[in-house]
Design a protein around this motif. Structure first.
Motif, PDB file in Angstrom:
ATOM      1  N   SER A  72       0.835  -1.210   0.000  1.00  0.00           N
ATOM      2  CA  SER A  72       0.000   0.000   0.000  1.00  0.00           C
ATOM      3  C   SER A  72       0.867   1.257   0.000  1.00  0.00           C
ATOM      4  O   SER A  72       2.011   1.228   0.455  1.00  0.00           O
ATOM      5  N   ASN A  83      -3.065  -4.059  -8.436  1.00  0.00           N
ATOM      6  CA  ASN A  83      -4.176  -4.908  -8.010  1.00  0.00           C
ATOM      7  C   ASN A  83      -4.160  -6.198  -8.857  1.00  0.00           C
ATOM      8  O   ASN A  83      -4.569  -6.192 -10.020  1.00  0.00           O
ATOM      9  N   GLU A 143     -12.127  -3.500  -8.095  1.00  0.00           N
ATOM     10  CA  GLU A 143     -11.604  -2.159  -7.767  1.00  0.00           C
ATOM     11  C   GLU A 143     -12.109  -1.653  -6.418  1.00  0.00           C
ATOM     12  O   GLU A 143     -11.697  -0.578  -5.976  1.00  0.00           O
ATOM     13  N   ARG A 144     -12.999  -2.405  -5.755  1.00  0.00           N
ATOM     14  CA  ARG A 144     -13.523  -1.933  -4.465  1.00  0.00           C
ATOM     15  C   ARG A 144     -12.374  -1.837  -3.456  1.00  0.00           C
ATOM     16  O   ARG A 144     -11.586  -2.767  -3.314  1.00  0.00           O
ATOM     17  N   ASP A 145     -12.275  -0.713  -2.760  1.00  0.00           N
ATOM     18  CA  ASP A 145     -11.207  -0.611  -1.768  1.00  0.00           C
ATOM     19  C   ASP A 145     -11.748  -0.339  -0.367  1.00  0.00           C
ATOM     20  O   ASP A 145     -10.995  -0.041   0.554  1.00  0.00           O
ATOM     21  N   ASP A 146     -13.081  -0.470  -0.209  1.00  0.00           N
ATOM     22  CA  ASP A 146     -13.665  -0.277   1.123  1.00  0.00           C
ATOM     23  C   ASP A 146     -13.641  -1.576   1.942  1.00  0.00           C
ATOM     24  O   ASP A 146     -13.862  -1.560   3.146  1.00  0.00           O
ATOM     25  N   TYR A 184     -12.117  -6.085   1.554  1.00  0.00           N
ATOM     26  CA  TYR A 184     -11.459  -7.076   0.695  1.00  0.00           C
ATOM     27  C   TYR A 184     -12.532  -8.002   0.104  1.00  0.00           C
ATOM     28  O   TYR A 184     -13.122  -8.794   0.849  1.00  0.00           O
TER      29      TYR A 184
END
Ligand SMILES: Cc1ncc(C[n+]2csc(CCOP(=O)(O)OP(=O)(O)O)c2C)c(N)n1
Ligand code: SF4
Length: 317
Positions: free
Chosen positions: A149, A167, A270-273, A275
């Motif tokens: 990260s 990713n 692409e969701r990063d809120d 896993y």
């Protein structure tokens, strides 16, 4: 003189492999390393499916995770850094009768091995690919990996990684002819087991990214997700990863996702809120290069020579 009775049964009892039949050398990974969990899951799959150990090959590159073949009592190939894919594809294309597993790390696959990763996914040979992603180069003692990260400190970036992470799921979903893309975590054995089994059953390259704990260097990365199921987005669908309803109900965040929907899979990746875990995409009908390259393998040398001469004859002038 006494002879053997001719009517005595000489059939050996049916072979029954136990976990011990798949256990190789004692793993030298750190205590608490997620690699232990993945090793256990692969050995359980082998036992439950009664895979003949002499018909299994585990190929890897270089890294802590890539030590995997040593710990399986099967055939194995601990290859060169970044070259796990070509080794696995080579074995698969010549020996379609073998079960080929490939184990790689985020440095091995997503840094030095990137070109091989992209082409192997497109080849779509029947392989079970396990990417053990701990967001760091573990074996070489803490260098920044492409999946680290932004801000993650390491020996190579003591002030923190400067770029956004690569990713691996989004990349794989973007490769032409990708046919199976899933994500799971090392610390949830039911989900890990079910995902690896679905991957093994897939008739093509099954790419599974496993979020893997490295308590030695990156314990902070997955620590919260380990204790808080709300950090995970659980993908459900009848065609997805099969999961016991009681176990599935423990995940507060869920999304119904059809693994036949590639566009939606890319959005979810692409969701990063949270896993996302589960099956992003599956296409059992994608073209397979191993089926093309293994044509004629059963022909005798004489037949092969005749076939080559016949081909050359077409260009005679
Ligand atoms: C050609 C080459 N370059 C660099 C190295 C040094 N090296 C060995 S393992 C490794 C990184 C491994 O990281 P990863 O694949 O994430 O595996 P992990 O140890 O974290 O499981 C590197 C850079 C090498 N062995 N060969
Ligand atoms: S350094 Fe990290 S990845 Fe390597 S064995 Fe130890 S815990 Fe596992």
């Amino acid at each position: 003189m006494q002879g053997l009775r001719r009517d005595w049964p000489v059939e050996p009892p049916p072979r029954q492999c136990t976990l011990d039949d798949y256990r190789g050398a004692d793993p030298r990974w750190c205590p608490g390393c997620g690699d232990h969990a993945v090793l256990g899951a692969v050995q359980r799959l082998a036992r439950d499916r009664q895979l003949a150990p002499e018909k299994v090959v585990v190929a890897s590159g270089i890294g802590c995770s890539s030590r995997f073949p040593h710990y399986m009592s099967t055939y194995g190939f601990h290859g060169l850094h970044g070259r796990a894919f070509p080794v696995a594809c080579g074995v698969r294309s010549r020996r379609p009768d073998l079960d080929v597993f490939m184990v790689t790390g985020d440095g091995d696959c997503c840094a030095i091995g990137t070109a091989h990763w992209i082409h192997a996914i497109r080849y779509n040979m029947k392989l079970t690919v396990l990417l053990l992603d701990n967001n760091v180069y573990g074996l070489t003692k803490n260098q920044t990996s492409p999946t680290a990260s932004t801000g993650q400190r390491s020996n190579t970036h003591p002030r923190g990684s400067t770029l956004p992470p690569l990713n691996p799921i989004a990349v794989t979903l973007g490769i032409s002819n990708a046919s199976f893309v899933a994500q799971t975590v090392d610390w949830n054995p039911p989900h890990l087991d079910a995902t690896i089994r679905a991957a093994y059953d897939h008739p093509g390259t099954a790419f599974v990214r496993i979020l893997q704990r490295c308590p030695h260097f990156t314990s902070f990365v997955f620590d919260q997700a380990l204790h808080d199921l709300g950090q995970v987005l659980f993908m459900t669908h009848p065609a997805g990863i099969p999961m016991d309803a009681m176990h599935a109900a423990r995940f507060p965040k869920q999304v119904l996702h059809d693994p036949g929907d590639l566009a939606e899979a890319r959005t979810l990746a692409e969701r990063d809120d949270a896993y996302p875990i589960g099956l992003f995409y599956r296409n059992p009908n994608a073209s397979r290069y191993d089926q093309i390259t293994s044509q004629g393998l059963s022909k005798s040398p004489v037949e092969k020579l005749a076939a080559v001469e016949q081909l050359i004859e077409r260009f005679a002038i």
